[in-house]
Design a protein around this motif. Structure first.
Motif, PDB file in Angstrom:
ATOM      1  N   ASP A 120      -8.972  17.636   2.257  1.00 39.91           N
ATOM      2  CA  ASP A 120      -9.598  16.639   1.377  1.00 39.91           C
ATOM      3  C   ASP A 120      -9.699  15.275   2.047  1.00 39.91           C
ATOM      4  OD1 ASP A 120      -9.851  18.563  -0.585  1.00 39.91           O
ATOM      5  OD2 ASP A 120      -8.213  17.789  -1.831  1.00 39.91           O
ATOM      6  N   GLU A 121      -8.653  14.892   2.765  1.00 38.72           N
ATOM      7  CA  GLU A 121      -8.653  13.585   3.433  1.00 38.72           C
ATOM      8  C   GLU A 121      -9.777  13.499   4.471  1.00 38.72           C
ATOM      9  OE1 GLU A 121      -6.492  10.655   3.404  1.00 38.72           O
ATOM     10  OE2 GLU A 121      -6.086  11.389   1.399  1.00 38.72           O
ATOM     11  N   TYR A 122      -9.973  14.550   5.263  1.00 43.69           N
ATOM     12  CA  TYR A 122     -11.016  14.495   6.293  1.00 43.69           C
ATOM     13  C   TYR A 122     -12.414  14.648   5.704  1.00 43.69           C
ATOM     14  CZ  TYR A 122      -7.376  13.996   9.651  1.00 43.69           C
ATOM     15  OH  TYR A 122      -6.306  13.494  10.359  1.00 43.69           O
ATOM     16  N   VAL A 123     -12.535  15.321   4.569  1.00 48.68           N
ATOM     17  CA  VAL A 123     -13.820  15.341   3.866  1.00 48.68           C
ATOM     18  C   VAL A 123     -14.143  13.919   3.396  1.00 48.68           C
ATOM     19  CG1 VAL A 123     -15.018  16.160   1.791  1.00 48.68           C
ATOM     20  CG2 VAL A 123     -13.738  17.777   3.228  1.00 48.68           C
ATOM     21  N   ALA A 129      -6.331  -3.758   6.355  1.00 49.68           N
ATOM     22  CA  ALA A 129      -5.924  -2.358   6.328  1.00 49.68           C
ATOM     23  C   ALA A 129      -4.473  -2.240   6.735  1.00 49.68           C
ATOM     24  CB  ALA A 129      -6.793  -1.550   7.287  1.00 49.68           C
ATOM     25  N   SER A 130      -3.732  -1.514   5.944  1.00 46.72           N
ATOM     26  CA  SER A 130      -2.356  -1.212   6.297  1.00 46.72           C
ATOM     27  C   SER A 130      -2.300   0.272   6.596  1.00 46.72           C
ATOM     28  CB  SER A 130      -1.428  -1.566   5.134  1.00 46.72           C
ATOM     29  OG  SER A 130      -0.101  -1.267   5.485  1.00 46.72           O
ATOM     30  N   ALA A 131      -1.938   0.597   7.798  1.00 50.70           N
ATOM     31  CA  ALA A 131      -1.938   1.998   8.212  1.00 50.70           C
ATOM     32  C   ALA A 131      -0.538   2.446   8.580  1.00 50.70           C
ATOM     33  CB  ALA A 131      -2.854   2.182   9.426  1.00 50.70           C
ATOM     34  N   ASP A 132      -0.301   3.727   8.433  1.00 53.27           N
ATOM     35  CA  ASP A 132       0.918   4.342   8.932  1.00 53.27           C
ATOM     36  C   ASP A 132       0.693   4.477  10.441  1.00 53.27           C
ATOM     37  OD1 ASP A 132       2.808   6.187   9.873  1.00 53.27           O
ATOM     38  OD2 ASP A 132       2.895   7.228   7.943  1.00 53.27           O
ATOM     39  N   GLU A 133       1.148   3.465  11.179  1.00 52.39           N
ATOM     40  CA  GLU A 133       0.830   3.392  12.608  1.00 52.39           C
ATOM     41  C   GLU A 133       1.455   4.526  13.411  1.00 52.39           C
ATOM     42  OE1 GLU A 133       1.079  -0.570  14.291  1.00 52.39           O
ATOM     43  OE2 GLU A 133       0.519  -1.437  12.351  1.00 52.39           O
ATOM     44  N   GLY A 134       2.634   4.974  13.029  1.00 57.88           N
ATOM     45  CA  GLY A 134       3.253   6.102  13.715  1.00 57.88           C
ATOM     46  C   GLY A 134       2.452   7.374  13.527  1.00 57.88           C
ATOM     47  N   PHE A 135       1.973   7.597  12.303  1.00 57.31           N
ATOM     48  CA  PHE A 135       1.151   8.765  11.990  1.00 57.31           C
ATOM     49  C   PHE A 135      -0.162   8.696  12.775  1.00 57.31           C
ATOM     50  CE2 PHE A 135      -1.728  11.086   9.011  1.00 57.31           C
ATOM     51  CZ  PHE A 135      -1.089  12.317   9.028  1.00 57.31           C
ATOM     52  N   MET A 149       0.858  -1.176   0.000  1.00 56.40           N
ATOM     53  CA  MET A 149       0.000   0.000   0.000  1.00 56.40           C
ATOM     54  C   MET A 149       0.897   1.229   0.000  1.00 56.40           C
ATOM     55  SD  MET A 149      -3.035   0.929   2.705  1.00 56.40           S
ATOM     56  CE  MET A 149      -4.254  -0.178   2.072  1.00 56.40           C
ATOM     57  N   SER A 150       0.534   2.234  -0.771  1.00 55.78           N
ATOM     58  CA  SER A 150       1.359   3.437  -0.864  1.00 55.78           C
ATOM     59  C   SER A 150       1.344   4.212   0.447  1.00 55.78           C
ATOM     60  CB  SER A 150       0.833   4.328  -1.998  1.00 55.78           C
ATOM     61  OG  SER A 150      -0.381   4.948  -1.619  1.00 55.78           O
ATOM     62  N   GLY A 151       2.315   5.109   0.584  1.00 52.26           N
ATOM     63  CA  GLY A 151       2.383   5.951   1.774  1.00 52.26           C
ATOM     64  C   GLY A 151       1.137   6.797   1.927  1.00 52.26           C
ATOM     65  N   HIS A 152       0.625   7.304   0.786  1.00 52.41           N
ATOM     66  CA  HIS A 152      -0.594   8.113   0.827  1.00 52.41           C
ATOM     67  C   HIS A 152      -1.770   7.280   1.338  1.00 52.41           C
ATOM     68  CE1 HIS A 152      -3.743  10.921  -0.354  1.00 52.41           C
ATOM     69  NE2 HIS A 152      -4.327   9.912  -0.976  1.00 52.41           N
ATOM     70  N   ALA A 153      -1.916   6.073   0.799  1.00 54.98           N
ATOM     71  CA  ALA A 153      -3.029   5.217   1.208  1.00 54.98           C
ATOM     72  C   ALA A 153      -2.907   4.805   2.667  1.00 54.98           C
ATOM     73  CB  ALA A 153      -3.110   3.989   0.303  1.00 54.98           C
ATOM     74  N   SER A 154      -1.689   4.517   3.119  1.00 51.82           N
ATOM     75  CA  SER A 154      -1.532   4.111   4.518  1.00 51.82           C
ATOM     76  C   SER A 154      -1.812   5.273   5.467  1.00 51.82           C
ATOM     77  CB  SER A 154      -0.150   3.508   4.771  1.00 51.82           C
ATOM     78  OG  SER A 154       0.863   4.464   4.625  1.00 51.82           O
ATOM     79  N   ARG A 155      -1.556   6.498   5.019  1.00 48.23           N
ATOM     80  CA  ARG A 155      -1.915   7.657   5.844  1.00 48.23           C
ATOM     81  C   ARG A 155      -3.426   7.874   5.845  1.00 48.23           C
ATOM     82  NH1 ARG A 155       2.225  12.673   6.356  1.00 48.23           N
ATOM     83  NH2 ARG A 155       3.733  11.520   7.594  1.00 48.23           N
ATOM     84  N   SER A 156      -4.068   7.600   4.716  1.00 48.49           N
ATOM     85  CA  SER A 156      -5.534   7.708   4.669  1.00 48.49           C
ATOM     86  C   SER A 156      -6.168   6.740   5.659  1.00 48.49           C
ATOM     87  CB  SER A 156      -6.055   7.418   3.251  1.00 48.49           C
ATOM     88  OG  SER A 156      -5.605   8.393   2.344  1.00 48.49           O
ATOM     89  N   VAL A 157      -5.659   5.512   5.698  1.00 51.06           N
ATOM     90  CA  VAL A 157      -6.153   4.518   6.648  1.00 51.06           C
ATOM     91  C   VAL A 157      -5.874   4.998   8.076  1.00 51.06           C
ATOM     92  CG1 VAL A 157      -5.895   2.142   7.493  1.00 51.06           C
ATOM     93  CG2 VAL A 157      -5.965   2.599   5.039  1.00 51.06           C
ATOM     94  N   ALA A 158      -4.705   5.574   8.311  1.00 46.48           N
ATOM     95  CA  ALA A 158      -4.352   6.068   9.645  1.00 46.48           C
ATOM     96  C   ALA A 158      -5.308   7.183  10.086  1.00 46.48           C
ATOM     97  CB  ALA A 158      -2.907   6.574   9.661  1.00 46.48           C
TER      98      ALA A 158
END
Length: 164
Positions: free
Chosen positions: A126-129, A60-66, A1-10
């Motif tokens: 945009d992410e929170y929308v 789901a793969s999330a940026d857990e630190g974020f 999963m890309s960094g962007h997608a993992s941040r979206s999941v986070a």
């Protein structure tokens, strides 16, 4: 999963964690541990670990630190975050009057706008929308957009200055 997608999941997980903390009075470290231990990177039942093209079949793969930074940050700075949001609510409205999920979305978004200058303003909003759209079909996503745009104007004042 890309960094962007993992941040979206986070971001989505952070909103869920903040909501869970509010409705169940669970502490910040306990909720972070629960998400890290039980919700992130879980294999989807009935799908082999080999997945397609060697990709792991995970829910789901999330940026857990974020994720942890968002949740801890909102809790540590809740008074400041809430004040930034309240300033942008219509006259006579209080944060407590909002739906708990909307409150969690706004808190995470306001914290990210105020304390994560590495994330572009438009990306954060945009992410929170999009998070709001995952929970609501009505006017809430537009409300989140307007409120976070106002918060961004307050916490990222350089955004309002003309360039050139």
């Amino acid at each position: 999963m890309s960094g962007h997608a993992s941040r979206s999941v986070a971001r989505l997980a952070a909103v869920q964690a903040l909501y869970q903390m509010e409705v169940s009075a669970i502490g910040v470290e306990a909720v972070i541990r629960e998400f890290t231990d039980h919700r992130f990177d879980r294999d989807i039942e009935g799908v082999g670990a080999e997945g397609a093209e060697g990709d792991g079949a995970t829910l789901a793969s999330a940026d857990e630190g974020f994720f942890a930074d968002l949740v801890r940050g909102v809790v540590a700075e809740q008074a400041r975050v809430d004040a930034a949001i309240a300033k942008r609510l219509a006259e006579g409205w209080r944060l407590e009057r909002l739906d708990a999920t909307v409150r969690a979305i706004l808190r995470a978004g306001a914290f990210e706008l105020a304390r994560r200058p590495d994330v572009p303003t438009e990306v954060a909003i945009d992410e929170y929308v999009e998070v709001a759209k995952s929970f609501f079909e009505g006017t809430e996503p537009g409300f989140v957009n307007g409120a976070l745009d106002g918060v961004a104007k307050d916490v990222r004042p350089a955004r309002n200055q003309p360039t050139g």
